[in-house]
Design a protein around this motif. Structure first.
Motif, short mmCIF file in Angstrom:
data_model
loop_
_atom_site.label_atom_id
_atom_site.label_comp_id
_atom_site.label_asym_id
_atom_site.label_seq_id
_atom_site.Cartn_x
_atom_site.Cartn_y
_atom_site.Cartn_z
N GLN A 124 -23.57 47.98 -25.00
CA GLN A 124 -22.21 47.50 -24.70
C GLN A 124 -21.55 48.83 -24.65
N GLY A 125 -22.00 49.87 -25.78
CA GLY A 125 -21.32 51.16 -25.58
C GLY A 125 -21.52 52.05 -24.55
N ASP A 126 -22.67 51.77 -23.69
CA ASP A 126 -22.90 52.47 -22.31
C ASP A 126 -22.10 51.75 -21.38
N ALA A 127 -21.98 50.29 -21.23
CA ALA A 127 -21.06 49.77 -20.56
C ALA A 127 -19.62 50.16 -20.52
N CYS A 128 -19.23 50.47 -21.98
CA CYS A 128 -17.72 50.91 -22.14
C CYS A 128 -17.55 52.16 -21.51
N LEU A 129 -18.75 53.17 -21.72
CA LEU A 129 -18.36 54.24 -20.95
C LEU A 129 -18.27 54.37 -19.43
N ARG A 130 -18.91 53.61 -18.86
CA ARG A 130 -19.24 53.28 -17.44
C ARG A 130 -17.53 52.96 -17.09
N GLN A 131 -17.08 51.73 -17.88
CA GLN A 131 -15.65 51.42 -17.54
C GLN A 131 -14.56 52.26 -17.60
N VAL A 132 -14.68 53.11 -18.53
CA VAL A 132 -13.74 54.27 -18.77
C VAL A 132 -13.79 55.10 -18.00
N ALA A 133 -14.84 55.61 -17.27
CA ALA A 133 -15.21 56.45 -16.20
C ALA A 133 -14.74 56.07 -15.03
N ARG A 134 -14.70 54.81 -14.74
CA ARG A 134 -14.15 54.06 -13.56
C ARG A 134 -12.74 54.08 -13.68
N VAL A 135 -11.81 53.95 -14.69
CA VAL A 135 -10.40 54.15 -14.81
C VAL A 135 -10.41 55.56 -14.83
N LEU A 136 -10.70 56.42 -15.26
CA LEU A 136 -10.33 57.85 -15.22
C LEU A 136 -10.71 58.29 -13.73
N ASP A 137 -11.67 57.93 -13.08
CA ASP A 137 -11.96 58.41 -11.77
C ASP A 137 -11.02 57.78 -10.83
N ALA A 138 -10.39 56.62 -10.97
CA ALA A 138 -9.30 56.09 -10.24
C ALA A 138 -7.87 56.92 -10.52
N SER A 139 -7.75 57.22 -11.65
CA SER A 139 -6.48 58.14 -12.16
C SER A 139 -6.48 59.41 -11.16
N ALA A 140 -7.67 60.33 -11.04
CA ALA A 140 -7.86 61.31 -10.35
C ALA A 140 -8.03 61.18 -9.15
N SER A 141 -6.97 60.63 -8.38
CA SER A 141 -7.07 60.04 -7.08
C SER A 141 -7.03 60.88 -5.69
N ARG A 142 -6.72 62.25 -5.98
CA ARG A 142 -6.58 63.09 -4.91
C ARG A 142 -8.15 63.88 -4.70
N THR A 143 -8.23 64.26 -3.37
CA THR A 143 -9.61 64.56 -3.14
C THR A 143 -10.12 65.82 -4.11
N ARG A 144 -9.38 66.78 -4.20
CA ARG A 144 -9.87 67.95 -5.06
C ARG A 144 -9.85 67.60 -6.63
N ASP A 145 -9.12 66.33 -7.10
CA ASP A 145 -9.19 66.12 -8.33
C ASP A 145 -10.57 65.85 -8.91
N LEU A 146 -11.01 66.14 -9.81
CA LEU A 146 -12.25 65.84 -10.34
C LEU A 146 -12.34 65.17 -11.82
N CYS A 147 -13.23 64.13 -11.80
CA CYS A 147 -13.25 63.50 -13.20
C CYS A 147 -14.87 63.60 -13.52
N ALA A 148 -14.99 64.22 -14.73
CA ALA A 148 -16.22 64.43 -15.30
C ALA A 148 -16.40 64.17 -16.60
#
Length: 310
Positions: free
Chosen positions: A196-220
């Motif tokens: 479930q922790g891995d699933a949480c990390l994936r959900q958080v990553a999706r949220v952060l990636d959506a926040s960095a919405s411009r082409t040059r923005d990078l979520c890592a």
């Protein structure tokens, strides 16, 4: 053996029984003295339609034609044997990869007398090479991607950060960085389990990636529960707004956290920094500044943002 070696019919039979296509061009006239009948099976053009070098050139794919002709002419004039790979056009409009292996027959003064060689159909080899190249590209892409969350990994972050830092210094534009940790993630794993922790990390990553919405923005994902948002050409206020949007979207995701001391939902602590790099500024020092702000957010009660100009 002498009778065998002097019999031209024997040589012709040997040449025309191979899959390679033999040919000869007289240099003075630029006309074909010979081309093997195999050419019809490979390219579909009648054997007697190969009259001049112009016929050969016109049957090369237009994207390969000029560079192939220029290369072969230059090498031949120097008396240098050479090879050329190019896409040849078939009589019915299809395309075949050809490798031409060329030997220059020279006059006593060294000038070209004739060109003789073999054409080989290397289409299958090219398909295999293209497949290997595609696999190499896919592997390279994977080497820059976090396998769990599918966002960029630390290697990609370090690479892009160096590039954007240099660009920001040259253009005198601001560069912003958000570093964040999921609050009480160890307690999350202890309470909900590692799957479930891995699933949480994936959900958080999706949220952060959506926040960095411009082409040059990078979520890592930098490792564990730590993530980064790299925001080129982003000033102080805009970077703060991105951080607030992350916090808002994460709250809206409402991921239950039974082990948190600050919220019943998964939350995060953030450090934010913005800099217009000068010639004496150091990218590592910038990261350390933002990392200290993340530390302040965590030790100041968590579920908060600490930031401003770096």
């Amino acid at each position: 053996m002498n009778a065998f070696s002097n019999d031209p019919d024997v040589y012709r039979t040997l040449l025309e029984s191979t899959r390679a296509i033999p040919w000869k061009i007289e240099w003075a006239t630029m006309e074909f003295a010979y081309i093997g009948p195999q050419i019809e099976q490979v390219l579909g053009w009648r054997q007697d339609s190969w009259k001049t070098v112009g016929d050969w050139a016109s049957r090369i794919h237009e994207e390969d034609r000029q560079k192939t002709v220029d290369f072969c002419v230059a090498q031949s004039m120097q008396g240098a044997d050479h090879e050329a790979d190019y896409r040849a056009l078939t009589a019915d409009g299809e395309m075949v990869w050809i490798r031409d292996v060329v030997h220059v027959v020279r006059n006593p003064d060294g000038s070209p007398q004739a060109l003789v060689g073999f054409m080989f159909d290397i289409s299958e080899r090219k398909k295999a090479e293209d497949k290997i190249l595609q696999l190499q590209k896919e592997l390279e892409a994977l080497s820059y991607q976090d396998a769990l969350t599918m966002v960029a990994n630390r290697r990609m972050f370090d690479t892009i950060l160096e590039m954007e830092w240099t660009k920001a210094r040259v253009t005198a534009q601001p560069l912003s960085l958000v570093l964040l940790d999921i609050d009480f993630f160890k307690a999350y794993n202890d309470r909900h389990g590692h799957p479930q922790g891995d699933a949480c990390l994936r959900q958080v990553a999706r949220v952060l990636d959506a926040s960095a919405s411009r082409t040059r923005d990078l979520c890592a994902r930098l490792g564990g529960e730590e993530f980064a948002l790299l925001l080129p050409a982003t000033g102080v206020l805009a970077a703060q707004e991105v951080a607030r949007r992350c916090r808002k979207l994460l709250a809206q995701a409402a991921i239950p956290h039974g082990g948190s001391a600050v919220s019943e939902w998964v939350s995060c602590s953030m450090g934010v920094g913005t800099v217009v790099p000068g010639v004496h500024d150091n990218v590592r020092a910038f990261i350390e500044t933002v990392d200290r702000r993340l530390y302040e957010a965590k030790h100041g009660g968590r579920d908060r943002i600490v930031g401003g100009p770096a």
